[in-house]
Design a protein around this motif. Structure first.
Motif, PDB file in Angstrom:
ATOM      1  N   PRO A 106      -7.362   5.249  -3.539  1.00 44.38           N
ATOM      2  CA  PRO A 106      -7.898   3.896  -3.334  1.00 44.38           C
ATOM      3  C   PRO A 106      -7.614   2.946  -4.496  1.00 44.38           C
ATOM      4  O   PRO A 106      -7.418   1.746  -4.280  1.00 44.38           O
ATOM      5  N   VAL A 107      -7.596   3.456  -5.723  1.00 47.43           N
ATOM      6  CA  VAL A 107      -7.273   2.603  -6.864  1.00 47.43           C
ATOM      7  C   VAL A 107      -5.852   2.068  -6.724  1.00 47.43           C
ATOM      8  O   VAL A 107      -5.581   0.877  -6.940  1.00 47.43           O
ATOM      9  N   ILE A 108      -4.924   2.945  -6.343  1.00 49.76           N
ATOM     10  CA  ILE A 108      -3.529   2.537  -6.200  1.00 49.76           C
ATOM     11  C   ILE A 108      -3.370   1.621  -4.988  1.00 49.76           C
ATOM     12  O   ILE A 108      -2.588   0.663  -5.018  1.00 49.76           O
ATOM     13  N   ALA A 109      -4.125   1.882  -3.938  1.00 48.75           N
ATOM     14  CA  ALA A 109      -4.075   1.012  -2.754  1.00 48.75           C
ATOM     15  C   ALA A 109      -4.496  -0.405  -3.107  1.00 48.75           C
ATOM     16  O   ALA A 109      -3.913  -1.385  -2.616  1.00 48.75           O
ATOM     17  N   ASP A 110      -5.508  -0.543  -3.960  1.00 52.39           N
ATOM     18  CA  ASP A 110      -5.937  -1.877  -4.393  1.00 52.39           C
ATOM     19  C   ASP A 110      -4.822  -2.576  -5.181  1.00 52.39           C
ATOM     20  O   ASP A 110      -4.638  -3.797  -5.060  1.00 52.39           O
TER      21      ASP A 110
END
Length: 214
Positions: free
Chosen positions: A164-168
């Motif tokens: 999720p961090v990378i998706a953001d």
């Protein structure tokens, strides 16, 4: 290569294969390396440590379009029940988008960790995965290889819950793989054999490696 996911383990593999191979002039995934397509070679190597093995490339990619030929030319030694195609990466998001798609699928398969590499790394070995995994700590979100010149974010072990961090980052317009390791708690490891990290981007890279192996 199959699309159903049957095996589960703590360590998946994500092979990023959706590049356009502009400098190579032909699809790198299908490039012959020691008698087998490069993608098949990479999959065979990482499957010795990882389950499942997730090959990430969009349906419009050369690698996906040529999968039947790659499968037919693959050398023995690949457990096809471990290997699955991931095609839902965000279009135009580059390898970072492929990483997001791969981490999401790995997490859904029950893997806490994922070894990430590119399809154009013909010299990787299971020992590379072993050395990277040894660099993990409780707070580390990613362990990547580093040689004397640079970081190698596409030779790393990532926690799947970092997805999720990378998706953001991708949603905010980031396209650099280095952006991911800058955003995560990342540990860098100097691996024992820098040749494991070599990638081939152009025909001269292939000629040079083949000449060195003679």
């Amino acid at each position: 290569m199959q699309d159903t996911e049957s095996g589960k383990s703590g360590l998946a593999a994500i092979v990023l294969a959706g590049g356009r191979s502009r400098r190579m002039g032909s699809d790198k995934a299908a490039l012959d390396w020691e008698g087998e397509p490069m993608l098949a070679r990479v999959v065979r190597i990482v499957s010795q440590r990882c389950d499942p093995v997730l090959v990430v490339a969009g349906e419009a990619s050369a690698a996906f379009r040529g999968i039947d030929d790659i499968r037919d030319r693959a050398a023995p030694g690949i457990d096809r029940s471990k290997v699955h195609w991931v095609t839902d990466e965000q279009e135009g998001a580059g390898p970072l988008g492929g990483l997001v798609a791969g981490l999401a699928r790995a997490a859904a398969a029950g893997a806490d960790l994922a070894f990430v590499c590119a399809t154009d790394m013909p010299l990787i070995t299971p020992e590379l995965i072993d050395e990277l995994r040894l660099g993990l700590t409780g707070s580390t979100q990613a362990v990547i290889a580093r040689d004397a010149q640079r970081d190698h974010p596409m030779a790393g072990v990532y926690r799947t819950d970092a997805g999720p961090v990378i998706a953001d980052l991708v949603a905010g317009g980031e396209r650099r793989m280095l952006g991911a390791i800058e955003a995560l708690n990342t540990h860098r490891v100097g691996v024992s054999d820098p040749d494991w990290l070599v990638n081939v981007n152009a025909p001269e890279d292939v000629h040079r490696l083949r000449a060195a192996a003679r």
